[in-house]
Design an enzyme around this catalytic site. Structure first.
Site, mmCIF file in Angstrom:
data_model
loop_
_atom_site.group_PDB
_atom_site.id
_atom_site.type_symbol
_atom_site.label_atom_id
_atom_site.label_comp_id
_atom_site.label_asym_id
_atom_site.label_seq_id
_atom_site.Cartn_x
_atom_site.Cartn_y
_atom_site.Cartn_z
ATOM 1 N N ARG A 46 0.819 -1.215 0.000
ATOM 2 C CA ARG A 46 0.000 0.000 0.000
ATOM 3 C C ARG A 46 0.852 1.264 0.000
ATOM 4 N NH1 ARG A 46 -4.595 -1.720 4.276
ATOM 5 N NH2 ARG A 46 -2.842 -2.845 5.133
ATOM 6 N N PHE A 89 -5.593 -3.505 -0.710
ATOM 7 C CA PHE A 89 -6.079 -4.879 -0.915
ATOM 8 C C PHE A 89 -7.592 -5.018 -0.845
ATOM 9 C CE2 PHE A 89 -1.964 -5.419 1.474
ATOM 10 C CZ PHE A 89 -1.210 -5.519 0.320
ATOM 11 N N LYS A 150 0.237 -17.828 8.840
ATOM 12 C CA LYS A 150 -0.557 -17.934 10.056
ATOM 13 C C LYS A 150 -0.772 -16.532 10.646
ATOM 14 C CE LYS A 150 1.109 -18.161 14.085
ATOM 15 N NZ LYS A 150 1.860 -18.164 15.336
ATOM 16 N N HIS A 180 5.497 -22.655 9.856
ATOM 17 C CA HIS A 180 6.902 -22.629 9.419
ATOM 18 C C HIS A 180 7.744 -23.694 10.123
ATOM 19 C CE1 HIS A 180 7.396 -20.100 12.982
ATOM 20 N NE2 HIS A 180 8.707 -20.289 12.903
ATOM 21 N N GLU A 218 11.661 -19.652 24.575
ATOM 22 C CA GLU A 218 12.192 -18.525 23.792
ATOM 23 C C GLU A 218 12.692 -17.434 24.736
ATOM 24 O OE1 GLU A 218 9.878 -17.779 19.923
ATOM 25 O OE2 GLU A 218 8.344 -17.972 21.465
ATOM 26 N N ASP A 237 -0.881 -19.285 20.011
ATOM 27 C CA ASP A 237 0.271 -18.796 19.244
ATOM 28 C C ASP A 237 1.290 -19.912 18.979
ATOM 29 O OD1 ASP A 237 1.824 -16.597 18.070
ATOM 30 O OD2 ASP A 237 3.211 -16.921 19.743
ATOM 31 N N HIS A 242 2.424 -25.074 16.077
ATOM 32 C CA HIS A 242 3.771 -25.653 16.007
ATOM 33 C C HIS A 242 3.924 -26.889 16.898
ATOM 34 C CE1 HIS A 242 4.386 -21.952 14.012
ATOM 35 N NE2 HIS A 242 4.645 -21.214 15.067
#
Ligand code: BG6
Length: 491
Positions: A46, A89, A150, A180, A218, A237, A242
């Site tokens: 955009r 979009f 996602k 991923h 993490e 999440d 995952h």
């Protein structure tokens, strides 16, 4: 190498994902000489850029984010193939412009189109609807595929709505829903290790395995994603997608063939066999946490409630430790422990399979140093696997030691394995959707997580505070200790 020409159409070209992952992935594929001579990129955003401005920005992105060395000649080969198109979009006119561009490629004999939706989830639907309206998804001469980032919906209802719109526009086999983690090198290696070595499969069951641990701790916080994360939380999440994918790959039966249909079939069977959580939840099944301020990697960081765009009274969990059971013949009675969280003391994704104690260990109990055999898949940051065995310590006394087989792929091959997006884009171009999530898998995993969330709210399960940089809430350590076990590699 892919031979057939194609156009890679990126919606959301000025966003983070494009510069950090998508363009560096295309660059790496070009370095490896895997792309056809005739491929083009249509980058849609955009912002008010010209193609030249956008190309220069992407050159910087490749220098900054690619793991490969910068090779001017290879980059120039890509640069000239990128066209930037500006449109909103949600406005129909833009799609006419896109159609015009694609028609020009068609005149040159390039009919294959890979559409990548790297946009906020609320834009998935209008984009798909407009692509369909403009007849950009029907396969005449070439293939038309859609890759979709996602999160696929925020809950089961939203995910189903989105799925209906997608499947109304194109069939399941042309939809590439990204998780991923499925693109990571070691995840694919799990299947190879399990099914190409005859020593593991006979032991891969409740008779020999004591328990399985899947952990993705993490060190990062939620960064600038406060408004997304506060609505989502760790269960949606990380766990619903995952972690459930990893669990399914570890626990699945050998597929009849290594293709999408058969692998997905087996993964879904695992997810369907997951035992629902009991109505009365306690700390022995699930522990949730939320980080408070602390020190991570030597730096003071704010707590979750102080992060941008987070409700200061939020109870959204950033940490979860769970005990799951798979009610099927192979896994009856084997707990699967999952742990993941933000702002912990470590970043590593690992799966540890702990085998049962050998009955022979009793023979050596005086020496008390036999340890269980453990097979660990190291997913990141180091890739490899590790197998813990007992052996006799050399010397005149009888003592034991652990002789560990440690295969570090990263040390052997360097940091050269393809990044997840590189592999995922390549497989989508090849038309292989085995590394993508099917609707059936998502449907089952969403149902499971929603059922759990409902039980959590009914039970008012506590969300324990834990300082950033710590191992997580003490209750999570206890969850394991009370079962007579310990988390692998927690410190
Ligand atoms: C994303 C989550 O899907 O995966 C993030 O939204 C998380 O919150 C990330 O940090 C982890 O991915 P990786 O590849 O860094 O382990």
């Amino acid at each position: 190498k892919v031979e057939k020409p194609f156009v890679f159409v990126i919606f959301g070209a000025t966003g983070d994902l494009t510069k950090r992952k998508l363009i560096p992935a295309i660059y790496a594929l070009a370095i490896d000489n895997l792309l056809p001579d005739n491929f083009y990129i249509l980058a849609i955003g955009r912002r008010d850029y010209t193609s030249e401005i956008f190309q220069n920005l992407m050159e910087e992105a490749v220098k900054d984010y690619s793991q490969r060395d910068f090779e001017k000649e290879v980059w120039n080969g890509i640069k000239g193939r990128i066209t930037y198109i500006k449109f909103d979009f949600s406005a129909p006119e833009g799609y006419l412009l896109l159609k015009k561009h694609l028609d020009i490629f068609s005149e040159k004999g390039i009919h294959n189109h890979l559409f990548f939706l790297a946009v906020a989830p609320n834009l998935f639907e209008p984009i798909i609807i407009e692509l369909k309206k403009n007849n950009l998804l029907s396969e005449g001469n070439g293939w038309k595929r859609v890759m979709i980032e996602k999160p696929f919906g925020e809950n089961l209802e939203k995910a189903s709505e989105l799925n209906n719109i997608l499947t109304d526009a194109l069939p399941e086999e042309r939809i590439y829903r990204i998780d991923h983690y499925l693109g990571k090198e070691m995840i694919q290696n799990i299947l190879t290790l399990r099914f190409s070595n005859s020593i593991f499969e006979p032991l891969w069951n409740r008779f020999h395995i004591d328990h399985v641990q899947i952990s993705i701790p993490e060190t990062v916080g939620i960064g600038s994603r406060g408004s997304y994360y506060d609505r989502t939380g760790v269960l949606k999440d990380m766990v619903q997608n995952h972690m459930f994918q990893l669990l399914a790959i570890i626990a699945m039966e050998p597929p009849v063939k290594l293709d999408a249909e058969h692998i997905r079939f087996e993964k879904i069977r695992v997810m369907r066999a997951l035992r629902p959580f009991p109505d009365n939840l306690s700390d022995s099944e699930i522990v949730l946490g939320q980080y408070t301020e602390g020190i991570v990697d030597g730096k003071a960081v704010p707590g979750y409630l102080q992060e941008e765009k987070v409700d200061p009274n939020s109870r959204t969990p950033t940490f979860a430790a769970l005990k799951l059971w798979i009610d099927n013949y192979r896994w009856q009675g084997v707990p699967f422990y999952l742990l993941t969280g933000k702002r912990l003391n470590r970043k590593n994704a690992e799966i540890a399979i702990q085998f049962k104690e050998s009955p022979g260990v009793k023979l050596y109990s005086d020496y008390a140093c036999a340890k269980p055999n453990i097979l660990v898949f190291r997913i990141q940051p180091y890739e490899g696997f590790y197998f813990q065995l007992n052996a006799k310590k050399p010397g005149n006394y009888y003592e034991m030691m652990q002789a560990n087989m440690d295969y570090c792929q990263t040390a052997e091959y360097g940091n050269n394995s393809p990044e997840a997006y590189e592999r995922l884009i390549m497989e989508a171009i090849r038309g292989n959707n085995s590394l993508f999530t099917s609707w059936d898998e998502l449907n089952v995993s969403w149902r499971y997580i929603e059922d759990l969330e409902m039980k959590l709210s009914r039970n008012s399960v506590p969300v324990y505070p834990y300082p950033a940089g710590s191992v997580g809430p003490e209750a999570a350590v206890k969850l394991m200790e009370n079962d007579g076990r310990a988390w692998w590699n927690m410190d």
